[in-house]
Design an enzyme around this catalytic site. Sequence first.
Site, PDB file in Angstrom:
ATOM      1  N   GLY A 158       0.837  -1.199   0.000  1.00 17.49           N
ATOM      2  CA  GLY A 158       0.000   0.000   0.000  1.00 17.49           C
ATOM      3  C   GLY A 158       0.861   1.235   0.000  1.00 17.49           C
ATOM      4  O   GLY A 158       1.898   1.283  -0.675  1.00 17.49           O
ATOM      5  N   GLN A 166       2.944   2.722   2.272  1.00 13.91           N
ATOM      6  CA  GLN A 166       4.349   2.538   2.649  1.00 13.91           C
ATOM      7  C   GLN A 166       4.980   1.368   1.894  1.00 13.91           C
ATOM      8  O   GLN A 166       6.128   1.459   1.457  1.00 13.91           O
ATOM      9  CB  GLN A 166       4.473   2.284   4.162  1.00 13.91           C
ATOM     10  CG  GLN A 166       4.166   3.498   5.025  1.00 13.91           C
ATOM     11  CD  GLN A 166       5.179   4.616   4.863  1.00 13.91           C
ATOM     12  OE1 GLN A 166       6.386   4.385   4.711  1.00 13.91           O
ATOM     13  NE2 GLN A 166       4.699   5.840   4.872  1.00 13.91           N
ATOM     14  N   HIS A 212       5.407   1.434  12.368  1.00 13.26           N
ATOM     15  CA  HIS A 212       4.633   2.065  13.432  1.00 13.26           C
ATOM     16  C   HIS A 212       4.577   1.050  14.569  1.00 13.26           C
ATOM     17  O   HIS A 212       4.243  -0.112  14.336  1.00 13.26           O
ATOM     18  CB  HIS A 212       3.225   2.414  12.918  1.00 13.26           C
ATOM     19  CG  HIS A 212       2.333   3.076  13.928  1.00 13.26           C
ATOM     20  ND1 HIS A 212       2.809   3.853  14.964  1.00 13.26           N
ATOM     21  CD2 HIS A 212       0.987   3.079  14.063  1.00 13.26           C
ATOM     22  CE1 HIS A 212       1.784   4.310  15.683  1.00 13.26           C
ATOM     23  NE2 HIS A 212       0.670   3.846  15.159  1.00 13.26           N
ATOM     24  N   GLY A 221       3.729   7.288   1.865  1.00 12.33           N
ATOM     25  CA  GLY A 221       4.549   6.488   0.959  1.00 12.33           C
ATOM     26  C   GLY A 221       4.876   7.170  -0.356  1.00 12.33           C
ATOM     27  O   GLY A 221       6.006   7.081  -0.844  1.00 12.33           O
ATOM     28  N   ASP A 227       2.733   9.417  17.961  1.00 15.29           N
ATOM     29  CA  ASP A 227       2.033   9.292  16.679  1.00 15.29           C
ATOM     30  C   ASP A 227       0.518   9.305  16.896  1.00 15.29           C
ATOM     31  O   ASP A 227      -0.210  10.050  16.238  1.00 15.29           O
ATOM     32  CB  ASP A 227       2.467   7.995  15.989  1.00 15.29           C
ATOM     33  CG  ASP A 227       1.989   7.903  14.555  1.00 15.29           C
ATOM     34  OD1 ASP A 227       2.613   8.548  13.698  1.00 15.29           O
ATOM     35  OD2 ASP A 227       0.993   7.209  14.290  1.00 15.29           O
ATOM     36  N   GLU A 271     -12.985  30.280   3.575  1.00 12.54           N
ATOM     37  CA  GLU A 271     -12.349  30.805   4.795  1.00 12.54           C
ATOM     38  C   GLU A 271     -11.835  29.718   5.728  1.00 12.54           C
ATOM     39  O   GLU A 271     -10.788  29.876   6.346  1.00 12.54           O
ATOM     40  CB  GLU A 271     -13.337  31.701   5.564  1.00 12.54           C
ATOM     41  CG  GLU A 271     -13.579  33.045   4.914  1.00 12.54           C
ATOM     42  CD  GLU A 271     -12.295  33.814   4.617  1.00 12.54           C
ATOM     43  OE1 GLU A 271     -11.363  33.768   5.450  1.00 12.54           O
ATOM     44  OE2 GLU A 271     -12.214  34.434   3.546  1.00 12.54           O
ATOM     45  N   GLU A 295      -8.341  27.998   2.512  1.00  9.85           N
ATOM     46  CA  GLU A 295      -7.169  28.808   2.864  1.00  9.85           C
ATOM     47  C   GLU A 295      -6.255  28.132   3.886  1.00  9.85           C
ATOM     48  O   GLU A 295      -5.152  28.620   4.149  1.00  9.85           O
ATOM     49  CB  GLU A 295      -7.607  30.196   3.364  1.00  9.85           C
ATOM     50  CG  GLU A 295      -8.148  31.045   2.224  1.00  9.85           C
ATOM     51  CD  GLU A 295      -8.323  32.509   2.620  1.00  9.85           C
ATOM     52  OE1 GLU A 295      -7.517  33.005   3.416  1.00  9.85           O
ATOM     53  OE2 GLU A 295      -9.274  33.128   2.129  1.00  9.85           O
ATOM     54  N   SER A 338      -1.519  39.518   7.206  1.00  6.18           N
ATOM     55  CA  SER A 338      -1.665  40.944   7.535  1.00  6.18           C
ATOM     56  C   SER A 338      -1.507  41.157   9.040  1.00  6.18           C
ATOM     57  O   SER A 338      -1.669  40.216   9.830  1.00  6.18           O
ATOM     58  CB  SER A 338      -3.047  41.427   7.098  1.00  6.18           C
ATOM     59  OG  SER A 338      -4.034  40.828   7.921  1.00  6.18           O
TER      60      SER A 338
HETATM   61  P1  NAD Z   1      -2.109   0.724   3.404  1.00  6.72           P
HETATM   62  O1  NAD Z   1      -3.501   0.565   3.882  1.00  6.72           O
HETATM   63  O2  NAD Z   1      -1.795   1.820   2.443  1.00  6.72           O
HETATM   64  O3  NAD Z   1      -1.585  -0.626   2.740  1.00  6.72           O
HETATM   65  C1  NAD Z   1      -1.738  -1.867   3.359  1.00  6.72           C
HETATM   66  C2  NAD Z   1      -1.319  -2.988   2.440  1.00  6.72           C
HETATM   67  O4  NAD Z   1      -1.481  -4.224   3.144  1.00  6.72           O
HETATM   68  C3  NAD Z   1      -2.115  -3.111   1.150  1.00  6.72           C
HETATM   69  O5  NAD Z   1      -1.245  -3.409   0.101  1.00  6.72           O
HETATM   70  C4  NAD Z   1      -3.007  -4.317   1.421  1.00  6.72           C
HETATM   71  O6  NAD Z   1      -3.331  -4.991   0.256  1.00  6.72           O
HETATM   72  C5  NAD Z   1      -2.108  -5.150   2.296  1.00  6.72           C
HETATM   73  N1  NAD Z   1      -2.800  -6.141   3.107  1.00  6.72           N
HETATM   74  C6  NAD Z   1      -4.010  -6.013   3.718  1.00  6.72           C
HETATM   75  N2  NAD Z   1      -4.309  -7.155   4.355  1.00  6.72           N
HETATM   76  C7  NAD Z   1      -3.271  -8.003   4.126  1.00  6.72           C
HETATM   77  C8  NAD Z   1      -2.993  -9.333   4.507  1.00  6.72           C
HETATM   78  N3  NAD Z   1      -3.868 -10.038   5.230  1.00  6.72           N
HETATM   79  N4  NAD Z   1      -1.802  -9.871   4.117  1.00  6.72           N
HETATM   80  C9  NAD Z   1      -0.915  -9.164   3.399  1.00  6.72           C
HETATM   81  N5  NAD Z   1      -1.141  -7.914   2.983  1.00  6.72           N
HETATM   82  C10 NAD Z   1      -2.309  -7.347   3.357  1.00  6.72           C
HETATM   83  O7  NAD Z   1      -1.203   0.847   4.735  1.00  6.72           O
HETATM   84  P2  NAD Z   1      -0.047   1.912   5.050  1.00  6.72           P
HETATM   85  O8  NAD Z   1      -0.654   3.261   5.257  1.00  6.72           O
HETATM   86  O9  NAD Z   1       1.070   1.727   4.085  1.00  6.72           O
HETATM   87  O10 NAD Z   1       0.404   1.429   6.501  1.00  6.72           O
HETATM   88  C11 NAD Z   1       1.310   0.343   6.691  1.00  6.72           C
HETATM   89  C12 NAD Z   1       2.076   0.590   7.981  1.00  6.72           C
HETATM   90  O11 NAD Z   1       2.857   1.774   7.840  1.00  6.72           O
HETATM   91  C13 NAD Z   1       1.192   0.826   9.205  1.00  6.72           C
HETATM   92  O12 NAD Z   1       1.841   0.252  10.313  1.00  6.72           O
HETATM   93  C14 NAD Z   1       1.162   2.329   9.334  1.00  6.72           C
HETATM   94  O13 NAD Z   1       0.914   2.767  10.652  1.00  6.72           O
HETATM   95  C15 NAD Z   1       2.582   2.659   8.907  1.00  6.72           C
HETATM   96  N6  NAD Z   1       2.808   4.030   8.460  1.00  6.72           N
HETATM   97  C16 NAD Z   1       2.000   4.587   7.500  1.00  6.72           C
HETATM   98  C17 NAD Z   1       2.251   5.880   7.059  1.00  6.72           C
HETATM   99  C18 NAD Z   1       1.401   6.505   5.987  1.00  6.72           C
HETATM  100  O14 NAD Z   1       1.609   7.687   5.714  1.00  6.72           O
HETATM  101  N7  NAD Z   1       0.466   5.823   5.345  1.00  6.72           N
HETATM  102  C19 NAD Z   1       3.344   6.590   7.581  1.00  6.72           C
HETATM  103  C20 NAD Z   1       4.176   5.981   8.511  1.00  6.72           C
HETATM  104  C21 NAD Z   1       3.895   4.700   8.949  1.00  6.72           C
HETATM  105 MG    MG Z   2       1.282   8.764  11.791  1.00  4.61          MG
END
Ligand code: NAD
Ligand code: MG
Length: 336
Positions: free
Chosen positions: A31, A33, A113, A139, A196, A232, A236, A257
């Site tokens: 997904g 990340q 996380h 990501g 977080d 507003e 902005e 301003s």
């Molecule tokens: P996401 O929802 O974007 O992606 C999740 C992925 O996991 C998808 O590809 C989905 O298909 C897959 N998935 C779902 N169920 C599954 C399973 N049973 N087996 C295998 N894959 C499966 O998630 P994300 O936002 O990338 O978050 C992932 C981690 O990164 C989390 O721990 C989140 O807290 C952390 N994180 C996210 C961000 C962010 O900005 N999104 C930033 C820092 C840390």
């Molecule tokens: Mg966060």
Amino acid sequence: MTAKKSFHVYYEDDADLQLIRGKKVAIIGYGSQGHAHALNLRDSEVDVVVGLPDGSKSKAKAEAEGLRVMTPAAAAAQANVVMLLVPDEVAAKVYQQDIAPNLNPGDHLVCAHGFNFHFGKIQAPAGVNVFLVAPKGPGHMVRRQFTQGKGVPCLVATLTNGDSTALNLALSYAKAIGGTRAGVYETTFKEETETDLFGEQAVLCGGLTSLIQLGFETLVENGYSPAMAYFECVHEMKLIVDLIYEGGLSHMRSSISNTAEYGDYAVGPKVIDHTVRERMQKVLEHVQSGKFANDWLEENAKGAGQFKAMRAAGASHLMETVGQELRSRMSFAKPQ
Ligand code: NAD
Ligand code: MG
């Protein structure tokens, strides 16, 4: 105010890419990340595979990038570094079903996380070190900055206090995804997880959206047009946040301003007053006690009905429908 704690920052020269290049890495999930980590690792010449369940929609995307895709279990079995990048609310189940049976002593389990680890939902077996590499950005930014030769700052932490092997591997991983180009900050699982959750609840997501929505409703209920209220209170916001992002509150205040700046000092603290500070303390305690984590996991176990209802209510608010119409006439205000 004075700080009670300092922090250590690592840069390019503090990390050795060869450490992670000597490992086989499995990225579980593709997904936000997952895709950024997998692609950046590949471009840093790290041996990486993606773990996705059969039938996952992301599989074709990963394969189109030339990445090897296996089931999560198969990916974990052939790897010695397993990065769990699935949604936090399903991570413990994925861990128990697919990852745990495939971990061997000497392997490393990694997350972006600390949620499940800090609150005890995932406990790695003896001999498996756990570390965290958390980019401070979504990501698509982690990927875009990397392809431009830059990076997004990362946090690193280990669950094996004082084990420099895990820390050095974490720094090597962070370097491979571009983190050390921007600075890698050493923290703990407790600090990363709690700050977080607090930040997203009290300030970034919860605090901000409630502030925006109440401002919009106040204007509309007093007979002002929803379009004016939207400009507003929502539109902005970006100008202000961009200025804060570039140079802090003082820089933002030097650009607005004098009238706006005086209103900021004189009226802001009357809206967001000491009672908000007291409730923020309660929010933090709710996070620290693990109560929030348990509530959220329980909500998911029950089918996430309340969560879905709140999502639907938010999406059908007048501010959202008015915003959609206004943005359709602003070519620059489109999701990337
Ligand atoms: P996401 O929802 O974007 O992606 C999740 C992925 O996991 C998808 O590809 C989905 O298909 C897959 N998935 C779902 N169920 C599954 C399973 N049973 N087996 C295998 N894959 C499966 O998630 P994300 O936002 O990338 O978050 C992932 C981690 O990164 C989390 O721990 C989140 O807290 C952390 N994180 C996210 C961000 C962010 O900005 N999104 C930033 C820092 C840390
Ligand atoms: Mg966060």
